[in-house]
Scaffold this active site. Structure first.
Site, PDB file in Angstrom:
ATOM      1  N   ASP A   1      -0.236   0.923  -7.787  1.00 31.98           N
ATOM      2  CA  ASP A   1      -1.688   1.085  -7.742  1.00 31.98           C
ATOM      3  C   ASP A   1      -2.017   1.676  -6.381  1.00 31.98           C
ATOM      4  O   ASP A   1      -1.510   1.218  -5.353  1.00 31.98           O
ATOM      5  CB  ASP A   1      -2.435  -0.230  -7.970  1.00 31.98           C
ATOM      6  CG  ASP A   1      -3.828   0.044  -8.520  1.00 31.98           C
ATOM      7  OD1 ASP A   1      -3.936   0.659  -9.592  1.00 31.98           O
ATOM      8  OD2 ASP A   1      -4.823  -0.317  -7.843  1.00 31.98           O
TER       9      ASP A   1
ATOM     10  N   THR B   1       3.271   3.509 -15.500  1.00 32.36           N
ATOM     11  CA  THR B   1       2.181   4.468 -15.284  1.00 32.36           C
ATOM     12  C   THR B   1       2.290   5.601 -16.292  1.00 32.36           C
ATOM     13  O   THR B   1       3.376   5.931 -16.750  1.00 32.36           O
ATOM     14  CB  THR B   1       2.220   5.057 -13.854  1.00 32.36           C
ATOM     15  OG1 THR B   1       1.125   5.967 -13.705  1.00 32.36           O
ATOM     16  CG2 THR B   1       3.512   5.799 -13.567  1.00 32.36           C
TER      17      THR B   1
ATOM     18  N   ARG C   1       2.654   6.810  -1.056  1.00 30.81           N
ATOM     19  CA  ARG C   1       3.556   6.396  -2.142  1.00 30.81           C
ATOM     20  C   ARG C   1       5.007   6.496  -1.669  1.00 30.81           C
ATOM     21  O   ARG C   1       5.813   5.608  -1.922  1.00 30.81           O
ATOM     22  CB  ARG C   1       3.300   7.267  -3.380  1.00 30.81           C
ATOM     23  CG  ARG C   1       4.067   6.826  -4.618  1.00 30.81           C
ATOM     24  CD  ARG C   1       3.511   7.462  -5.874  1.00 30.81           C
ATOM     25  NE  ARG C   1       2.095   7.155  -6.055  1.00 30.81           N
ATOM     26  CZ  ARG C   1       1.105   7.972  -5.716  1.00 30.81           C
ATOM     27  NH1 ARG C   1       1.333   9.180  -5.248  1.00 30.81           N
ATOM     28  NH2 ARG C   1      -0.146   7.590  -5.871  1.00 30.81           N
TER      29      ARG C   1
ATOM     30  N   PHE D   1      -2.629  16.055  -7.043  1.00 32.80           N
ATOM     31  CA  PHE D   1      -3.627  15.521  -7.968  1.00 32.80           C
ATOM     32  C   PHE D   1      -4.663  14.734  -7.183  1.00 32.80           C
ATOM     33  O   PHE D   1      -4.587  14.608  -5.962  1.00 32.80           O
ATOM     34  CB  PHE D   1      -2.946  14.634  -9.021  1.00 32.80           C
ATOM     35  CG  PHE D   1      -2.441  13.310  -8.486  1.00 32.80           C
ATOM     36  CD1 PHE D   1      -1.291  13.247  -7.721  1.00 32.80           C
ATOM     37  CD2 PHE D   1      -3.122  12.127  -8.759  1.00 32.80           C
ATOM     38  CE1 PHE D   1      -0.822  12.039  -7.224  1.00 32.80           C
ATOM     39  CE2 PHE D   1      -2.665  10.907  -8.270  1.00 32.80           C
ATOM     40  CZ  PHE D   1      -1.515  10.862  -7.499  1.00 32.80           C
TER      41      PHE D   1
HETATM   42  P1  IMP Z   1      -4.481   4.268 -10.066  1.00 28.71           P
HETATM   43  O1  IMP Z   1      -3.817   4.987 -11.198  1.00 28.71           O
HETATM   44  O2  IMP Z   1      -5.369   3.156 -10.478  1.00 28.71           O
HETATM   45  O3  IMP Z   1      -3.499   3.874  -9.005  1.00 28.71           O
HETATM   46  O4  IMP Z   1      -5.486   5.313  -9.467  1.00 28.71           O
HETATM   47  C1  IMP Z   1      -5.200   5.992  -8.375  1.00 28.71           C
HETATM   48  C2  IMP Z   1      -6.283   7.017  -8.095  1.00 28.71           C
HETATM   49  O5  IMP Z   1      -6.310   7.174  -6.680  1.00 28.71           O
HETATM   50  C3  IMP Z   1      -5.917   8.348  -8.683  1.00 28.71           C
HETATM   51  O6  IMP Z   1      -6.571   8.616  -9.878  1.00 28.71           O
HETATM   52  C4  IMP Z   1      -6.374   9.303  -7.594  1.00 28.71           C
HETATM   53  O7  IMP Z   1      -7.731   9.593  -7.770  1.00 28.71           O
HETATM   54  C5  IMP Z   1      -6.199   8.511  -6.327  1.00 28.71           C
HETATM   55  N1  IMP Z   1      -4.863   8.714  -5.742  1.00 28.71           N
HETATM   56  C6  IMP Z   1      -3.827   7.838  -5.689  1.00 28.71           C
HETATM   57  N2  IMP Z   1      -2.758   8.392  -5.109  1.00 28.71           N
HETATM   58  C7  IMP Z   1      -3.120   9.654  -4.814  1.00 28.71           C
HETATM   59  C8  IMP Z   1      -2.414  10.731  -4.211  1.00 28.71           C
HETATM   60  O8  IMP Z   1      -1.235  10.675  -3.851  1.00 28.71           O
HETATM   61  N3  IMP Z   1      -3.131  11.857  -4.055  1.00 28.71           N
HETATM   62  C9  IMP Z   1      -4.424  11.984  -4.454  1.00 28.71           C
HETATM   63  N4  IMP Z   1      -5.107  11.019  -5.033  1.00 28.71           N
HETATM   64  C10 IMP Z   1      -4.459   9.850  -5.210  1.00 28.71           C
END
Ligand code: IMP
Length: 200
Positions: free
Chosen positions: A71, A9, A180, A151
């Site tokens: 993810d 990531t 997470r 975030f």
């Molecule tokens: P990924 O990088 O494809 O897993 O995208 C995850 C998206 O889900 C992020 O850009 C956030 O918008 C949202 N997200 C995932 N985990 C969190 C968290 O712990 N807090 C807030 N938003 C999250």
């Protein structure tokens, strides 16, 4: 000596959370430290597909390393589980947290049912094998953003049993209950029990 695990990531917030929780036990680095230039693909239609796709991509690029892919997404009941796997891109390809939050609040403007859950699917790739771990947390979407920590959708997500959003609590507090962290605890339990890193 701590085992080295590469995180698939570029999201610094995810990296910080993972290190905060398990950094004493593992030497986490990012695949970008190995010189990866391209964006890691995520074209699946579920969180699990994407998580495994990220881990497979890294395993193909760099043989012989252990990597952990994450993810995650927010699933809102009144929106039929959206934004879900599209959480990062909900308001467009710019992946803007502020725009995503604004769109979510707009979509829910006249909706009383604010139930939602965050889900994380982690995939560990180690010595040719894939291991998947899931974590979730239920909560409510607030009417307005609150707080400045974290975030993504943190300012509008209030976990069950709390009056504060994820953006109003510290990372250490978030790591005691969030999706997470729950997936990472399962990952840690598996590593402890299977002792796969002690066979290196
Ligand atoms: P990924 O990088 O494809 O897993 O995208 C995850 C998206 O889900 C992020 O850009 C956030 O918008 C949202 N997200 C995932 N985990 C969190 C968290 O712990 N807090 C807030 N938003 C999250």
């Amino acid at each position: 000596m701590k085992s080295v695990i590469y995180l698939a990531t570029q999201n610094q917030h995810k990296i910080d959370e993972i290190k905060d929780l398990l950094g004493d036990l593992f030497d986490f680095r990012t695949v970008f430290e190995l010189g990866l230039q391209t964006e890691i693909p995520e074209t699946g239609s579920t969180l699990q597909e994407n998580s495994m796709q990220k881990a497979e991509f890294i395993a193909r690029h760099f043989g012989g390393i252990s990597c952990l892919a994450d993810d995650s997404g927010l699933e809102v009941d009144a929106l039929g589980g959206a934004p879900g796997v599209y959480s990062a891109r909900y308001a467009g390809e710019s992946k803007s947290d502020a725009a995503n939050v604004a769109k979510l609040l707009q979509e829910l403007a006249t909706t009383a049912n604010r139930n939602a859950r965050f889900v994380t699917v982690l995939t560990l790739h180690h010595q040719g094998q894939f291991y998947v771990f899931e974590g979730e947390i239920h909560g409510q979407i607030t009417e307005e953003p609150r707080g400045s920590n974290g975030f993504g959708y943190d300012p509008v997500f209030m976990p069950e049993g709390k009056d504060l959003t994820f953006a109003e609590i510290s990372m250490a507090e978030k790591n005691q209950l969030a999706h997470r962290a729950r997936a990472l605890q399962k990952f840690k339990k598996f590593v402890d029990e299977s002792r796969i890193f002690q066979q290196d």
